[in-house]
Motif scaffolding. Structure first.
Motif, mmCIF file in Angstrom:
data_model
loop_
_atom_site.group_PDB
_atom_site.id
_atom_site.type_symbol
_atom_site.label_atom_id
_atom_site.label_comp_id
_atom_site.label_asym_id
_atom_site.label_seq_id
_atom_site.Cartn_x
_atom_site.Cartn_y
_atom_site.Cartn_z
ATOM 1 N N MET A 1 10.689 6.229 -3.473
ATOM 2 C CA MET A 1 10.686 5.071 -2.572
ATOM 3 C C MET A 1 9.688 5.321 -1.437
ATOM 4 S SD MET A 1 13.861 3.358 -0.431
ATOM 5 C CE MET A 1 14.609 2.721 -1.946
ATOM 6 N N TYR A 2 8.892 4.305 -1.117
ATOM 7 C CA TYR A 2 7.922 4.439 -0.045
ATOM 8 C C TYR A 2 8.618 4.520 1.320
ATOM 9 C CZ TYR A 2 4.172 3.285 -3.321
ATOM 10 O OH TYR A 2 3.281 3.297 -4.355
ATOM 11 N N THR A 3 7.961 5.159 2.274
ATOM 12 C CA THR A 3 8.523 5.357 3.608
ATOM 13 C C THR A 3 7.668 4.643 4.654
ATOM 14 O OG1 THR A 3 7.228 7.348 4.061
ATOM 15 C CG2 THR A 3 9.323 7.631 2.872
ATOM 16 N N LEU A 4 8.127 4.717 5.898
ATOM 17 C CA LEU A 4 7.369 4.124 6.994
ATOM 18 C C LEU A 4 5.992 4.777 7.120
ATOM 19 C CD1 LEU A 4 7.144 2.217 9.385
ATOM 20 C CD2 LEU A 4 8.363 3.903 10.774
ATOM 21 N N ASP A 5 5.921 6.067 6.912
ATOM 22 C CA ASP A 5 4.624 6.753 6.960
ATOM 23 C C ASP A 5 3.666 6.197 5.914
ATOM 24 O OD1 ASP A 5 5.279 8.363 9.079
ATOM 25 O OD2 ASP A 5 5.932 10.046 7.843
ATOM 26 N N ASP A 6 4.212 5.852 4.729
ATOM 27 C CA ASP A 6 3.369 5.271 3.680
ATOM 28 C C ASP A 6 2.824 3.910 4.123
ATOM 29 O OD1 ASP A 6 3.779 7.388 1.837
ATOM 30 O OD2 ASP A 6 5.717 6.522 1.267
ATOM 31 N N LEU A 7 3.677 3.126 4.796
ATOM 32 C CA LEU A 7 3.246 1.807 5.265
ATOM 33 C C LEU A 7 2.152 1.944 6.320
ATOM 34 C CD1 LEU A 7 3.574 -1.268 5.276
ATOM 35 C CD2 LEU A 7 5.434 -0.991 6.943
ATOM 36 N N LEU A 8 2.312 2.897 7.219
ATOM 37 C CA LEU A 8 1.296 3.118 8.248
ATOM 38 C C LEU A 8 -0.028 3.553 7.614
ATOM 39 C CD1 LEU A 8 3.488 4.990 10.884
ATOM 40 C CD2 LEU A 8 2.618 2.656 11.046
ATOM 41 N N ASN A 9 0.050 4.380 6.586
ATOM 42 C CA ASN A 9 -1.161 4.817 5.885
ATOM 43 C C ASN A 9 -1.820 3.647 5.161
ATOM 44 O OD1 ASN A 9 -2.951 7.026 4.845
ATOM 45 N ND2 ASN A 9 -2.104 6.340 2.888
ATOM 46 N N LEU A 10 -0.993 2.801 4.554
ATOM 47 C CA LEU A 10 -1.517 1.608 3.868
ATOM 48 C C LEU A 10 -2.279 0.723 4.852
ATOM 49 C CD1 LEU A 10 0.310 -0.671 1.366
ATOM 50 C CD2 LEU A 10 -0.646 -1.669 3.435
ATOM 51 N N MET A 11 -1.705 0.535 6.042
ATOM 52 C CA MET A 11 -2.340 -0.307 7.052
ATOM 53 C C MET A 11 -3.681 0.274 7.465
ATOM 54 S SD MET A 11 -1.856 -3.086 8.899
ATOM 55 C CE MET A 11 -3.595 -3.423 8.563
ATOM 56 N N ALA A 12 -3.734 1.591 7.647
ATOM 57 C CA ALA A 12 -4.987 2.243 8.028
ATOM 58 C C ALA A 12 -6.033 2.067 6.933
ATOM 59 C CB ALA A 12 -4.748 3.722 8.305
ATOM 60 N N ARG A 13 -5.612 2.141 5.681
ATOM 61 C CA ARG A 13 -6.552 1.960 4.560
ATOM 62 C C ARG A 13 -7.079 0.533 4.524
ATOM 63 N NH1 ARG A 13 -6.000 5.395 0.035
ATOM 64 N NH2 ARG A 13 -7.531 4.026 -0.957
ATOM 65 N N LEU A 14 -6.196 -0.438 4.764
ATOM 66 C CA LEU A 14 -6.629 -1.834 4.760
ATOM 67 C C LEU A 14 -7.680 -2.102 5.825
ATOM 68 C CD1 LEU A 14 -3.241 -3.750 4.276
ATOM 69 C CD2 LEU A 14 -5.043 -3.415 2.586
ATOM 70 N N ARG A 15 -7.592 -1.377 6.937
ATOM 71 C CA ARG A 15 -8.516 -1.583 8.056
ATOM 72 C C ARG A 15 -9.701 -0.626 8.033
ATOM 73 N NH1 ARG A 15 -8.985 -5.413 11.922
ATOM 74 N NH2 ARG A 15 -9.371 -3.763 13.443
ATOM 75 N N ASP A 16 -9.805 0.188 7.008
ATOM 76 C CA ASP A 16 -10.926 1.138 6.933
ATOM 77 C C ASP A 16 -12.246 0.367 6.937
ATOM 78 O OD1 ASP A 16 -13.048 2.725 5.229
ATOM 79 O OD2 ASP A 16 -11.597 4.208 5.943
ATOM 80 N N PRO A 17 -13.139 0.659 7.893
ATOM 81 C CA PRO A 17 -14.386 -0.123 8.029
ATOM 82 C C PRO A 17 -15.249 -0.146 6.775
ATOM 83 C CG PRO A 17 -14.038 1.288 9.939
ATOM 84 C CD PRO A 17 -13.029 1.707 8.913
ATOM 85 N N GLN A 18 -15.186 0.919 5.974
ATOM 86 C CA GLN A 18 -16.057 1.000 4.802
ATOM 87 C C GLN A 18 -15.353 0.593 3.513
ATOM 88 O OE1 GLN A 18 -17.949 4.809 4.337
ATOM 89 N NE2 GLN A 18 -19.086 4.209 2.497
ATOM 90 N N TYR A 19 -14.103 1.006 3.355
ATOM 91 C CA TYR A 19 -13.421 0.801 2.076
ATOM 92 C C TYR A 19 -12.226 -0.157 2.158
ATOM 93 C CZ TYR A 19 -16.111 4.974 0.909
ATOM 94 O OH TYR A 19 -17.135 5.875 0.709
ATOM 95 N N GLY A 20 -11.965 -0.705 3.326
ATOM 96 C CA GLY A 20 -10.799 -1.559 3.486
ATOM 97 C C GLY A 20 -10.984 -2.961 2.952
ATOM 98 N N CYS A 21 -9.988 -3.813 3.222
ATOM 99 C CA CYS A 21 -10.023 -5.216 2.786
ATOM 100 C C CYS A 21 -10.827 -6.038 3.791
ATOM 101 C CB CYS A 21 -8.592 -5.741 2.702
ATOM 102 S SG CYS A 21 -8.469 -7.527 2.465
ATOM 103 N N PRO A 22 -11.820 -6.802 3.336
ATOM 104 C CA PRO A 22 -12.649 -7.597 4.260
ATOM 105 C C PRO A 22 -11.833 -8.511 5.163
ATOM 106 C CG PRO A 22 -13.636 -7.553 2.088
ATOM 107 C CD PRO A 22 -12.286 -6.915 1.942
ATOM 108 N N TRP A 23 -10.784 -9.123 4.613
ATOM 109 C CA TRP A 23 -9.957 -10.031 5.414
ATOM 110 C C TRP A 23 -9.242 -9.263 6.518
ATOM 111 C CZ3 TRP A 23 -4.923 -10.749 6.940
ATOM 112 C CH2 TRP A 23 -4.606 -12.009 7.464
ATOM 113 N N ASP A 24 -8.635 -8.138 6.161
ATOM 114 C CA ASP A 24 -7.889 -7.359 7.148
ATOM 115 C C ASP A 24 -8.804 -6.764 8.206
ATOM 116 O OD1 ASP A 24 -4.945 -7.228 6.335
ATOM 117 O OD2 ASP A 24 -5.933 -6.769 4.448
ATOM 118 N N ILE A 25 -10.006 -6.380 7.811
ATOM 119 C CA ILE A 25 -10.930 -5.749 8.756
ATOM 120 C C ILE A 25 -11.325 -6.710 9.871
ATOM 121 C CG2 ILE A 25 -13.286 -4.834 8.982
ATOM 122 C CD1 ILE A 25 -12.939 -3.641 6.156
#
Length: 277
Positions: A1-25
């Motif tokens: 089961m995913y944890t809060l730390d996993d969610l925080l990591n997911l959010m950081a990945r979505l906002r990654d300037p180079q590899y993240g999601c264009p919409w989220d960035i």
């Protein structure tokens, strides 16, 4: 089961300037606010409909909004999610001295129980102290300072009235408020008779404010009550539409009397359904 730390990591990945999601960035604090409000209302809707099967998911959507703001703040060096957790925990310990008299979250649970009224009085005192601490000009401090302007209008009206009531600026009972509602309705009628659109707008606002005051005195949350009325209207109007489909009658060809008769039928059928308003 995913944890809060996993969610925080997911959010950081979505906002990654180079590899993240264009919409989220490209999102900012301001652009996320409408989604936050929408998710909060979806939580409220699930609870009101007792839709506990989907409540977990709706709460997750709402939590993600907090994670989103925290990630934006982290990128700007303002604060992190851990700071959000620390801030709310400290605030709640401070606001519940009757539960945490020493300020220790893990102190033994052997504190004498206070009455609900005693708790309310202390809660109001603590919030007043917090408002004073936040104010840059304590001599200009107002009871209304931290009532958010962005609240839904009905909810903000109720909060403004509740704050004023703390210092005695309030009606003594519900019946005088009902008289005030009638007075405001008469003023709407006067504005209508004068065909004064500006006055009509103003008097309608006064009428709504008075109705909120009446709801507060009757221990009714006006925002919840109006959502219930909206749901009731939605339910009954859909009944009308379905009844007309069943008889192959276009709604455009019906008179107001026809529609009102079907509305009455919807109300009669609901009397046999305890869960309906």
């Amino acid at each position: 089961m995913y944890t809060l730390d996993d969610l925080l990591n997911l959010m950081a990945r979505l906002r990654d300037p180079q590899y993240g999601c264009p919409w989220d960035i490209k999102q900012t604090y301001a652009t996320i606010v409408p989604y936050t409000l929408e998710e909060a209302y979806e939580v409220a809707d699930a609870i009101e409909r007792s839709d506990f099967e989907h409540l977990q998911g709706e709460l997750g959507d709402l939590l993600f909004q907090v994670v989103y703001y925290s990630q934006l703040a982290r990128e700007e060096g303002r604060f992190e999610f851990a700071g959000v957790i620390d801030s709310i925990t400290r605030k709640l310990i401070r606001r519940h001295p009757h539960v945490f008299p020493t300020g220790d979250l893990y102190a033994p649970l052997d504190v004498p129980r206070l009455s609900e009224e005693q708790v309310k009085v202390r809660w109001d005192e603590i919030k007043a102290e917090e408002r004073a601490e936040k104010s840059t000009a304590p001599e200009q401090l107002s009871l209304l300072d931290d009532v958010p302007v962005a609240l839904p209008a009905l909810s903000r009206a109720a909060k403004l009235q509740k704050r004023a009531a703390q210092v005695g600026f309030d009606w003594p009972a519900a019946l005088p408020v009902l008289d005030k509602v009638r007075e405001e309705l008469d003023e709407v009628l006067e504005a209508m008779a004068d065909n004064d659109s500006v006055a009509i707008h103003d008097e309608i606002g006064d009428l709504l404010f008075s109705v909120v005051n009446l709801a507060r005195h009757l221990k009714v949350d006006p925002e919840t009550a109006l959502r219930g009325a909206n749901a009731k209207f939605d339910r009954r109007f859909r009944f009308i539409e379905q009844a007309l489909r069943d008889t192959l009658r276009p709604i455009e060809n019906c008179t107001l009397e026809d529609l009102d008769a079907l509305w009455g039928e919807a109300k009669r059928q609901e009397k046999n359904l305890p869960s309906c308003g």
